[in-house]
Design an enzyme around this catalytic site. Structure first.
Site: not given
Length: 966
Positions: A67, A138
């Protein structure tokens, strides 16, 4: 393959003028199109039927990580962060979340910018780029998110409930992910996280498992054409839907009492039962019926009895996460310390009440009343922002057939007593799970939850023990609820002759001023009433502030049993402590609002302190103050910033100290003084006629000021209160460093505040435009590139009309001094971006901000909040939007650059900067270094109150000819 267009009629509210259409694209992507010609914003939400239940074994958090990664870049738009930048620069916002069985992505944007926004959004699901470099960065962001949540009691208890379930069921999984699960462990197994993520995406993200909502101002045919062109390339691999059938709890996970130690000082009891998923019978509404009764707070209810015993502070009941596979029904009770000593009897009383419901059987009049309440709520539902609406509909599309995408399970339609009784009969001692959290369990636990480190113990219960708890429960008068007198039956609209655009002063007296605004925009049978009690005695000392707070909390407590039905019937109310006294707010259906308000005023007039409830509220308030130290560091930094800037604000530790010496007699004497002198600022809008509005205020004056036993007198002109803000010095950087209040919290935080000006139209629009232009680059650089922390925000700040910018960053990886330096370095980098901005880009940003300002209020509450802020701050610029738009149309790029150079950039001559730095457990060495080695050109603040006293204050808009002029 042709587009499938559904002929099914989507049930919508009676007052809903929007048009809806269901289509299915040739790739099997199901879409709901929404046409709203009146909207200022367009929005979209894509729901993907893939959540963390699908995470591969040993790669916990992979769905959530994916996501995150989809936001970075795509083959069509390869520049990193260009999607979020485009949305931000065109008045919009973006977000996403990963749940158990779905992941949802959504955004909004100025209505004229939908086509390009949608094209960029579609690339998430067509050809995203997930670079190796972005993947490495990330992982740190996900780990930072996990670190942020580590000390959240909600997260900890949620994971503990999952931990005590079958390890073979996906419910048991850890959903967020961390550096350990997404980097360290996969490396040990020889797995490449990026390749596993790409494989996960390619194997699971399929158009046939997606539901899309697009909300726009265009006609349905035009929206359809746009959707077809943008989303036809989404790949369909005809992936079978995931099947999570089978309950997550084995017999060993039922009939258990789990005792857990929380981070904050609280006593919470959660009783849950695995049940048949309510979604399978949503038209019959069994869980809604049961929660309507167990969650009731009126006379004879479970909560009313627990409250009279002094055991409970709050109670909630309902069904948990919606799923066709499994579900839980829960009752959550916040206990007092006395209630914590009576867990057994509390659980026993709950089972007694359930037995009462089972014995009485399902009552048709209760079901019909619930249908009436829910139906009125649905058909007169306020409009909400398109982004929220699109998200809600997209989530419903996964669960309901097309005709019920809007209504969902909110309005049951089939009375089926056997089904409701079946659900009631599932709430038995044989399948109960009881979770209790309290500091009293410290030292009494023997187990540790592996992800969050929660200390807990498990006791196995048997049916005989639970039956004994029922026997030992007090013999109190539990009863079924009575008919609700607050259900509105008159939904007609009042005919107001004079249509006004802005609030007008309808009435003035030495006691009050009434602002009135008829409903000229929404045409709904609702109203808003705000009565602001300005009381000089309310905030002159920490004791006064605490006692005013206790007064408002006790009023709410006394009214709860009577007024709970009003809340159920669509009338909400609040009595809140403010900086200058307290306020009474009523909003919702206008029909019976006067009845509720009269009762509130009557309770104020006849207020008496009940020692038993005083003790409960005092205990609750004491815990609230003590739990300040467990607030996350960025919240602590925001708190210190407010303490430094606000002339009259009392610190939590002083409030805690004085609270401990208060008794019922103190409050009784104080309340007389509090109400002796008051001035009422009133605002009434919506479906109320002018003469009725005047009558409401006249009645309040009669009760509080004019009766023989009235408690209140009007204020002298010298007694009107103001809210003033410290003025920082031009060219000065103030620096306040402090250790975090919770030594166990490893996070540190910075609030870097740049104070600019007091409310001024031209200056406002410069600040707002700069914030619009800077916001996304700041997030990208500080959060995505430098990975300083999951929380990395740039926001505008408005303290009673004093405006500025603030960077808010929380981190475990870097100390506050380093973060502060990186904020200043970012502003240096941004300087070139601003200088090099083309005239075309400048105009585009100006137009985006104009569109934002011209956005219409969605509902009466939103409109009332806007006008009330003008009244509360004393600015009274009801045409603020129009004035600021006019100023924006005249603004030149050179003026924005000059504004940045003068007020914002690091060495700006008029820059007024305050850096509040909270040092967490990992950065205590750096804290000592920071206070011993002051940054060049900085002024260190060592004492908040000495600093406040030493600085001049901005003037108040409530002075002289302003707000309080009678």
């Amino acid at each position: 393959m042709a587009i499938e267009k559904s002929e099914v009629e989507i049930v919508k509210p009676r007052n809903d003028k929007r048009e809806y259409r269901r289509i299915v694209l040739p790739n099997s992507l199901e879409v709901c199109l929404i046409s709203d010609p009146d909207t200022d914003k367009a929005a979209a939400s894509m729901n993907v039927d893939v959540g963390y239940f699908c995470d591969p074994e040993g790669l916990e958090g992979l769905a959530h990580f994916l996501e995150h990664m989809l936001f970075y870049a795509s083959e069509k738009y390869p520049v990193e962060d260009s999607y979020s930048k485009f949305i931000a620069e065109h008045g919009g916002s973006t977000n996403a979340f990963t749940s158990s069985e779905n992941t949802n992505f959504y955004f909004d944007v100025n209505a004229d910018c939908l086509e390009e926004a949608l094209d960029r959004f579609a690339q998430f699901f067509i050809k995203p780029l997930m670079s190796a470099d972005a993947t490495i960065r990330e992982v740190k962001a996900v780990d930072s998110e996990f670190q942020k949540n580590l000390l959240s009691d909600f997260r900890r208890m949620n994971q503990l409930e999952k931990h005590i379930s079958s390890g073979d069921h996906p419910y048991h999984k850890f959903s967020t992910g961390s550096r350990e699960t997404l980097e360290a462990r996969p490396k040990l197994k020889g797995l490449d996280t990026r390749l596993e993520m790409i494989k996960f995406y390619e194997n699971n993200y399929s158009a046939n498992l997606m539901q899309l909502v697009v909300y726009a101002k265009e006609k349905l045919d035009d929206i359809q054409s746009l959707v077809e062109s943008k989303f036809e390339a989404v790949r369909n691999i005809s992936r079978n839907p995931f099947d999570f059938s089978g309950g997550p709890c084995l017999s060993e996970h039922l009939q258990v009492l789990v005792k857990a130690v929380p981070i904050k000082d609280c006593n919470k009891l959660k009783i849950t039962w695995p049940i048949t998923p309510g979604i399978r019978h949503y038209k019959e509404g069994p869980c809604g019926y049961i929660s309507h009764l167990i969650g009731h707070e009126g006379e004879g209810s479970l909560f009313s009895v627990l409250k009279k015993l002094g055991w409970a502070i709050s109670l909630a009941a309902g069904e948990g996460e919606q799923s066709y596979a499994f579900s839980f029904f829960y009752t959550i009770i916040e206990l007092t310390d006395a209630g914590q000593e009576h867990i057994d009897e509390t659980v026993g009383l709950l089972f007694k009440y359930i037995k009462l419901l089972q014995d009485f059987g399902v009552q048709k009049w209760i079901f019909d009343e619930l249908v009436a309440i829910r139906g009125t709520g649905f058909h007169y539902k306020d409009k909400i922002p398109p982004i929220s609406y699109a998200l809600r509909v997209a989530l419903n599309m996964q669960l309901y057939p097309p005709e019920d995408w809007l209504v969902g399970s909110s309005v049951p339609s089939n009375f089926a007593p056997d089904i409701i009784q079946k659900f009631l009969n599932e709430l038995t001692p044989s399948n109960v799970r009881i979770f209790c959290q309290s500091k009293k369990f410290e030292g009494l636990t023997n187990l540790t939850e592996p992800w969050y480190g929660t200390q807990f113990a498990v006791e196995k219960l048997d049916v005989l023990t639970l039956e004994k708890w029922v026997e030992l429960a007090p013999s109190e008068n539990l009863s079924l609820r009575k008919p609700n007198m607050f259900i509105p039956t008159d939904l007609s609209l009042k005919n107001v002759q004079e249509k006004v655009r802005y609030p007008q002063i309808l009435r003035k007296s030495p006691f009050s001023r009434l602002w009135y605004k008829s409903d000229t925009n929404f045409f709904t049978p609702k109203a808003v009433i705000r009565i602001d009690f300005n009381c000089p005695e309310s905030n002159y000392s920490p004791e006064a502030s605490v006692l005013t707070k206790m007064f408002t909390r006790l009023l709410m407590d006394y009214l709860n049993e009577y007024a709970y039905d009003a809340c159920v019937g669509g009338l909400s109310y609040g009595i809140n402590h403010t900086d200058t006294g307290f306020e009474v707010i009523c909003l919702g259906f206008s029909h019976k609002m006067r009845v509720l308000l009269d009762m509130i005023i009557s309770n104020i007039n006849s207020f008496e302190v009940r020692p038993d409830r005083f003790s409960v509220i005092k205990e609750s308030l004491k815990k609230k103050y003590e739990n300040y130290k467990f607030h996350p560091p960025h919240s602590q930094a925001m708190y210190y910033c407010s303490q430094l800037l606000e002339e009259h604000s009392w610190p939590w530790n002083e409030k805690l100290e004085v609270l401990q010496h208060q008794d019922p007699n103190h409050l009784s004497l104080f309340t007389i003084r509090l109400l002796r002198k008051a001035y009422l600022e009133c605002y009434i809008s919506g479906n109320i006629e002018p003469n009725e509005a005047e009558s409401i205020v006249e009645h309040i004056e009669e009760v509080l000021f004019k009766a023989s036993n009235c408690p209140s007198k009007p204020l002298f002109p010298s007694q009107h209160l103001t809210k003033r803000i410290v003025k920082l010095q031009d060219g000065m950087k103030y620096f306040y460093a402090v250790k975090g209040l919770n030594p166990s919290d490893e996070n540190s935080a910075v609030v870097n505040y740049i104070q600019v000006h007091q409310d001024d139209i031209k200056m406002n629009v410069k600040l707002q435009l700069l914030a619009l232009v800077v916001k996304q680059p700041a997030f990208h650089q500080l959060r995505s590139v430098e990975q300083l922390g999951y929380i990395a925000l740039l926001r505008q700040r408005n303290d009673h009309g004093v405006r500025g910018l603030q960077f808010i960053i929380q981190s475990t990886v870097k100390d506050p001094l380093h973060i502060d330096a990186r904020v200043n370095a970012f502003l240096g980098m941004f300087e070139n971006t601003l200088y090099e901005m083309s005239e075309e880009d400048f105009k585009s940003n100006v137009n985006a901000l104009i569109d934002l300002k011209l956005e219409k209020h969605k509902n009466l509450r939103e409109e009332a909040a806007f006008f009330w802020k003008e009244i509360s701050d004393g600015t009274l610029l009801f045409d603020r939007k129009e004035s600021e738009v006019a100023a924006l149309r005249e603004l030149k790029k050179e003026e924005l650059v000059e504004f940045f150079n003068s007020h914002v950039k690091f060495d700006a001559p008029q820059r007024r900067n305050l850096s509040v730095q909270v040092y967490g457990g990992l950065h205590l060495t750096e804290y000592k270094h920071a206070i011993d080695n002051l940054p060049p050109g900085s002024c260190q603040i060592t004492d908040i109150f000495s600093f406040r006293r030493s600085r001049p204050l901005y003037g108040s808009f409530k002075g002289g000819v302003g707000h309080m002029k009678l």
